[in-house]
Design a protein around this motif. Structure first.
Motif, mmCIF file in Angstrom:
data_model
loop_
_atom_site.group_PDB
_atom_site.id
_atom_site.type_symbol
_atom_site.label_atom_id
_atom_site.label_comp_id
_atom_site.label_asym_id
_atom_site.label_seq_id
_atom_site.Cartn_x
_atom_site.Cartn_y
_atom_site.Cartn_z
ATOM 1 N N TYR A 1 2.547 -8.963 -20.559
ATOM 2 C CA TYR A 1 2.402 -7.812 -19.669
ATOM 3 C C TYR A 1 2.896 -8.179 -18.275
ATOM 4 C CZ TYR A 1 -0.160 -5.146 -23.124
ATOM 5 O OH TYR A 1 -0.503 -4.434 -24.255
ATOM 6 N N TYR A 2 3.746 -7.314 -17.747
ATOM 7 C CA TYR A 2 4.348 -7.531 -16.445
ATOM 8 C C TYR A 2 3.893 -6.463 -15.452
ATOM 9 C CZ TYR A 2 7.599 -10.530 -18.997
ATOM 10 O OH TYR A 2 8.154 -11.503 -19.797
ATOM 11 N N GLY B 1 4.455 -12.391 -15.581
ATOM 12 C CA GLY B 1 3.867 -11.909 -16.818
ATOM 13 C C GLY B 1 2.614 -12.663 -17.218
ATOM 14 N N THR B 2 1.771 -11.995 -17.986
ATOM 15 C CA THR B 2 0.564 -12.612 -18.543
ATOM 16 C C THR B 2 0.458 -12.219 -20.013
ATOM 17 O OG1 THR B 2 -1.833 -12.907 -18.231
ATOM 18 C CG2 THR B 2 -0.970 -10.697 -17.834
ATOM 19 N N SER C 1 0.801 -1.223 0.000
ATOM 20 C CA SER C 1 0.000 0.000 0.000
ATOM 21 C C SER C 1 0.829 1.265 0.000
ATOM 22 C CB SER C 1 -0.963 -0.001 1.187
ATOM 23 O OG SER C 1 -0.245 -0.008 2.397
ATOM 24 N N ARG C 2 2.107 1.202 0.296
ATOM 25 C CA ARG C 2 2.927 2.410 0.295
ATOM 26 C C ARG C 2 3.791 2.527 -0.948
ATOM 27 N NH1 ARG C 2 5.822 -0.592 4.553
ATOM 28 N NH2 ARG C 2 7.900 -1.164 3.796
ATOM 29 N N LYS C 3 3.681 1.575 -1.864
ATOM 30 C CA LYS C 3 4.571 1.545 -3.031
ATOM 31 C C LYS C 3 3.875 1.930 -4.326
ATOM 32 C CE LYS C 3 7.753 -1.883 -1.260
ATOM 33 N NZ LYS C 3 8.815 -0.840 -1.225
ATOM 34 N N ALA C 4 4.640 2.566 -5.201
ATOM 35 C CA ALA C 4 4.168 2.758 -6.569
ATOM 36 C C ALA C 4 4.119 1.404 -7.270
ATOM 37 C CB ALA C 4 5.108 3.688 -7.319
ATOM 38 N N MET C 5 3.240 1.300 -8.250
ATOM 39 C CA MET C 5 3.110 0.081 -9.029
ATOM 40 C C MET C 5 3.143 0.435 -10.512
ATOM 41 S SD MET C 5 2.820 -2.393 -6.816
ATOM 42 C CE MET C 5 2.246 -3.730 -7.871
ATOM 43 N N GLY C 6 3.675 -0.477 -11.300
ATOM 44 C CA GLY C 6 3.765 -0.217 -12.729
ATOM 45 C C GLY C 6 3.406 -1.430 -13.562
#
Length: 130
Positions: A94-95, A123-124, A30-35
């Motif tokens: 996609y990762y 990945g998917t 919850s405190r991290k950026a996601m990409g």
């Protein structure tokens, strides 16, 4: 430590939609950026979209702007990538990636640089037929 697992990929016709999910473990999520990044056959991995820890700031690659939407639900430890108006050139693996400590509680980060993401999923596959 954060572990991420992507799901939701598949085969879709051009113009269709898919929603990818990225489930993360660990209280640090919850405190991290996601990409989200993607890699097409024979090409280097490229940035797709990113979201700050709170969800208040989002970033997109020009190629997907206006078609893709990234969002997150911190209560569910999940990040989503809604993909609309898909094109054959969106075909790729996609990762999902979770940011390093440098992204904690930050709305400003080097969102398109792989080195700021410490934790990657397997990945998917997304395939868009013409």
């Amino acid at each position: 430590q954060v572990q991420v697992v992507e799901s939701g990929g598949g085969l879709v016709q051009a113009g269709g939609s898919l929603r990818l999910s990225c489930a993360a473990s660990g209280r640090a999520f919850s405190r991290k950026a996601m990409g989200w990044f993607r890699q097409a056959p024979g090409k280097e991995r490229e940035f797709v979209a990113a979201i700050s820890w709170s969800g208040g700031t989002t970033y997109y690659a020009d190629a997907v702007k206006g078609r893709f939407t990234i969002s997150r639900d911190n209560a569910k430890n999940t990040v989503y990538l809604q993909m609309n108006s898909l094109k054959p050139e969106d075909t790729a693996v996609y990762y999902c990636a979770a940011g390093s400590a440098s992204t904690d509680y930050s709305a400003s980060f080097a969102y398109d640089r792989e080195h700021i993401y410490n934790y990657w999923g397997q990945g998917t596959q997304v395939t868009v037929s013409s």
